[in-house]
Scaffold this active site. Structure first.
Site, PDB file in Angstrom:
ATOM      1  N   LYS A 171      18.635  -3.128  27.784  1.00 58.61           N
ATOM      2  CA  LYS A 171      17.290  -3.013  27.878  1.00 58.61           C
ATOM      3  C   LYS A 171      16.752  -2.651  29.331  1.00 58.61           C
ATOM      4  O   LYS A 171      17.225  -3.114  30.183  1.00 58.61           O
ATOM      5  CB  LYS A 171      16.300  -4.304  27.421  1.00 58.61           C
ATOM      6  CG  LYS A 171      16.544  -4.724  26.078  1.00 58.61           C
ATOM      7  CD  LYS A 171      15.837  -5.899  25.653  1.00 58.61           C
ATOM      8  CE  LYS A 171      16.277  -6.884  26.445  1.00 58.61           C
ATOM      9  NZ  LYS A 171      16.081  -8.566  25.970  1.00 58.61           N
ATOM     10  N   THR A 204       3.876  -9.508  29.763  1.00 57.26           N
ATOM     11  CA  THR A 204       5.150  -9.069  29.342  1.00 57.26           C
ATOM     12  C   THR A 204       5.817 -10.295  28.642  1.00 57.26           C
ATOM     13  O   THR A 204       7.250 -10.201  28.555  1.00 57.26           O
ATOM     14  CB  THR A 204       5.909  -8.099  30.039  1.00 57.26           C
ATOM     15  OG1 THR A 204       6.120  -8.800  31.299  1.00 57.26           O
ATOM     16  CG2 THR A 204       5.244  -6.712  30.356  1.00 57.26           C
ATOM     17  N   GLY A 206       7.611 -12.536  26.592  1.00 59.89           N
ATOM     18  CA  GLY A 206       8.140 -12.503  25.133  1.00 59.89           C
ATOM     19  C   GLY A 206       8.372 -11.110  24.694  1.00 59.89           C
ATOM     20  O   GLY A 206       8.966 -11.089  23.376  1.00 59.89           O
ATOM     21  N   THR A 207       8.526 -10.045  25.553  1.00 60.83           N
ATOM     22  CA  THR A 207       8.896  -8.546  25.166  1.00 60.83           C
ATOM     23  C   THR A 207      10.430  -8.752  24.462  1.00 60.83           C
ATOM     24  O   THR A 207      10.572  -8.133  23.524  1.00 60.83           O
ATOM     25  CB  THR A 207       8.974  -7.723  26.296  1.00 60.83           C
ATOM     26  OG1 THR A 207       9.581  -8.205  27.351  1.00 60.83           O
ATOM     27  CG2 THR A 207       7.433  -7.346  26.548  1.00 60.83           C
ATOM     28  N   GLY A 208      11.289  -9.371  24.869  1.00 54.10           N
ATOM     29  CA  GLY A 208      12.578  -9.492  24.873  1.00 54.10           C
ATOM     30  C   GLY A 208      12.875 -10.106  23.258  1.00 54.10           C
ATOM     31  O   GLY A 208      13.463  -9.587  22.490  1.00 54.10           O
ATOM     32  N   CYS A 209      11.962 -11.280  23.246  1.00 60.06           N
ATOM     33  CA  CYS A 209      12.236 -11.807  21.951  1.00 60.06           C
ATOM     34  C   CYS A 209      11.707 -11.123  20.720  1.00 60.06           C
ATOM     35  O   CYS A 209      12.237 -10.820  19.672  1.00 60.06           O
ATOM     36  CB  CYS A 209      11.381 -13.228  21.808  1.00 60.06           C
ATOM     37  SG  CYS A 209      11.919 -14.533  23.306  1.00 60.06           S
TER      38      CYS A 209
HETATM   39  N1  LIG Z   1       6.196  -2.371  30.942  1.00 60.24           N
HETATM   40  C1  LIG Z   1       6.819  -2.041  30.065  1.00 60.24           C
HETATM   41  N2  LIG Z   1       6.055  -0.895  29.357  1.00 60.24           N
HETATM   42  C2  LIG Z   1       6.840  -0.400  28.113  1.00 60.24           C
HETATM   43  N3  LIG Z   1       8.179  -1.027  27.592  1.00 60.24           N
HETATM   44  C3  LIG Z   1       8.518  -2.042  28.263  1.00 60.24           C
HETATM   45  C4  LIG Z   1       7.798  -2.569  29.493  1.00 60.24           C
HETATM   46  N4  LIG Z   1       8.575  -3.646  29.873  1.00 60.24           N
HETATM   47  C5  LIG Z   1       9.612  -3.753  29.098  1.00 60.24           C
HETATM   48  N5  LIG Z   1       9.550  -2.900  28.155  1.00 60.24           N
HETATM   49  C6  LIG Z   1      10.384  -2.623  26.783  1.00 60.24           C
HETATM   50  O1  LIG Z   1      10.334  -3.941  26.202  1.00 60.24           O
HETATM   51  C7  LIG Z   1      11.740  -4.152  25.508  1.00 60.24           C
HETATM   52  C8  LIG Z   1      12.130  -5.401  26.238  1.00 60.24           C
HETATM   53  O2  LIG Z   1      12.431  -5.404  27.609  1.00 60.24           O
HETATM   54  P1  LIG Z   1      12.696  -6.604  28.705  1.00 60.24           P
HETATM   55  O3  LIG Z   1      13.644  -5.954  29.601  1.00 60.24           O
HETATM   56  O4  LIG Z   1      11.492  -6.770  29.053  1.00 60.24           O
HETATM   57  O5  LIG Z   1      13.256  -7.760  27.882  1.00 60.24           O
HETATM   58  P2  LIG Z   1      13.451  -9.152  28.516  1.00 60.24           P
HETATM   59  O6  LIG Z   1      13.486  -9.171  30.036  1.00 60.24           O
HETATM   60  O7  LIG Z   1      14.483  -9.734  27.853  1.00 60.24           O
HETATM   61  O8  LIG Z   1      12.037  -9.892  28.154  1.00 60.24           O
HETATM   62  P3  LIG Z   1      11.512 -11.283  28.147  1.00 60.24           P
HETATM   63  O9  LIG Z   1      12.652 -12.089  28.933  1.00 60.24           O
HETATM   64  O10 LIG Z   1      10.098 -11.523  28.458  1.00 60.24           O
HETATM   65  O11 LIG Z   1      11.880 -11.894  26.582  1.00 60.24           O
HETATM   66  C9  LIG Z   1      12.686  -3.051  26.109  1.00 60.24           C
HETATM   67  O12 LIG Z   1      12.445  -2.056  24.970  1.00 60.24           O
HETATM   68  C10 LIG Z   1      11.934  -2.443  27.340  1.00 60.24           C
HETATM   69  O13 LIG Z   1      12.324  -1.086  27.449  1.00 60.24           O
HETATM   70  C1  LIG Z   2      11.666 -20.634  23.985  1.00 58.10           C
HETATM   71  C2  LIG Z   2      11.792 -19.272  24.860  1.00 58.10           C
HETATM   72  N1  LIG Z   2      12.719 -18.399  24.757  1.00 58.10           N
HETATM   73  C3  LIG Z   2      12.617 -17.340  25.183  1.00 58.10           C
HETATM   74  C4  LIG Z   2      12.106 -16.937  26.115  1.00 58.10           C
HETATM   75  C5  LIG Z   2      12.190 -15.609  27.198  1.00 58.10           C
HETATM   76  O1  LIG Z   2      11.101 -14.830  27.025  1.00 58.10           O
HETATM   77  C6  LIG Z   2      11.158 -18.085  26.733  1.00 58.10           C
HETATM   78  N2  LIG Z   2      10.207 -17.545  27.784  1.00 58.10           N
HETATM   79  N3  LIG Z   2      10.966 -19.108  25.768  1.00 58.10           N
END
Ligand SMILES: Nc1ncnc2c1ncn2[C@@H]1O[C@H](COP(=O)(O)OP(=O)(O)OP(=O)(O)O)[C@@H](O)[C@H]1O
Ligand SMILES: Cc1ncc(CO)c(N)n1
Length: 270
Positions: A171, A204, A206-209
């Site tokens: 990502k 942003t 929880g974007t990854g979850c």
């Molecule tokens: N500002 C943004 N605009 C558009 N897409 C984004 C943005 N930030 C993240 N993304 C997309 O969101 C998805 C999750 O990516 P990200 O790298 O933010 O995950 P993460 O760091 O694991 O998130 P978190 O730790 O908050 O759960 C990817 O598809 C990424 O490209």
């Molecule tokens: C419980 C939990 N899982 C994952 C993340 C990462 O976004 C968070 N902040 N909290």
């Protein structure tokens, strides 16, 4: 269709189990859960962590799998090496597609995976994964590489495939630039990238979850890996670009908007 998430609870509702179940629901999949830890958390940070015992993690997973026809499983926050080993020993007996989001650090900096557990994740869990969705800092920890250039991404992606993962979605949320670009490696197939506009927002959490839960839901519905990953990118882009503006820190994304605006988001695949 039924999916299962094995993850931590986020009391503020934007990440973890709560984000996963909301995403499953919006994508038409019935969500079940195995809670690995409670977090006292809000948009400002993680204020406490109360891990579940390994026995009780296993009891939850057994209860779900013995009774319900789960079509895809995802893991999120697993917190320690004992929980990873407990989950692996049960998943080893299954042939259900597994999506591993290697959650390590929350946006505010709190550790959601103990350092001693990284090896267990690499050596025990990742070989079982159909898909792994690291962000750049997680990929750096898992591969021991510094990731700055496109070549670094390629090398790290290949390293993760070599651990036995079938597909790696690296990502790009943490990279700079006008676009949010993710790089996808599927074993035996050419690498491809997915690109959307990068939305300027601090909301942003929880974007990854949300992204990995959307992949899980699409796989549970029977989509191919590539289709599932592209649809998940659509889901997360809509969720990020229609913020709810709640909380005083890094607010959650908007899980509701996909239903109304599904056709309006353009993901470039190249
Ligand atoms: N500002 C943004 N605009 C558009 N897409 C984004 C943005 N930030 C993240 N993304 C997309 O969101 C998805 C999750 O990516 P990200 O790298 O933010 O995950 P993460 O760091 O694991 O998130 P978190 O730790 O908050 O759960 C990817 O598809 C990424 O490209
Ligand atoms: C419980 C939990 N899982 C994952 C993340 C990462 O976004 C968070 N902040 N909290």
């Amino acid at each position: 269709m039924i999916a299962c998430t094995i993850a931590g609870s986020d009391s503020s509702g934007g990440a973890g189990i709560q984000a996963d179940i909301k995403t499953f629901q919006e994508l038409g999949v019935f969500g079940t859960s195995v809670i690995t830890a409670l977090t006292a958390q809000n948009t400002l940070g993680v204020h406490g962590i109360y891990p579940t015992t390994v026995d009780f993690v296993q009891a939850q997973l057994k209860a779900v799998l013995e009774d319900l026809e789960v079509k895809a499983i995802k893991t999120g926050m697993l917190f320690n090496a004992e929980i990873i080993a407990g989950v692996v020993s049960l998943l080893n007996e299954q042939h259900i597609p597994l999506i591993v989001d290697p959650v390590m650090i929350a946006k505010g900096g709190a550790s959601l995976l103990q350092q001693q557990a990284v090896l267990a994740m690499k050596e025990q869990l990742l070989p079982l994964a159909t898909v792994c969705t690291p962000n750049i800092p997680e990929a750096e920890v898992l591969t021991g590489r510094t990731i700055e250039t496109a070549e670094d991404i390629e090398l790290a992606g290949r390293d993760l495939l070599a651990l036995g993962v079938k597909c790696v979605v690296m990502k790009g949320g943490h990279l700079q630039g006008e676009k949010a670009i993710d790089t996808v490696f599927i074993s035996g197939e050419p690498t491809f990238m997915m690109e959307t506009e990068r939305y300027e927002t601090k909301h942003t959490h929880g974007t990854g979850c949300t992204f990995s839960a959307a992949i899980t839901a699409e796989i549970a519905k029977g989509s191919s890996l590539k289709e599932a990953i592209i649809e998940a990118k659509t889901f997360v882009q809509l969720a990020i670009s229609n913020p709810l503006n709640i909380g005083h820190g890094f607010g959650p994304t908007n899980h509701f908007v996909y239903r109304q605006q599904q056709g309006t988001c353009k993901v470039n695949v190249f």
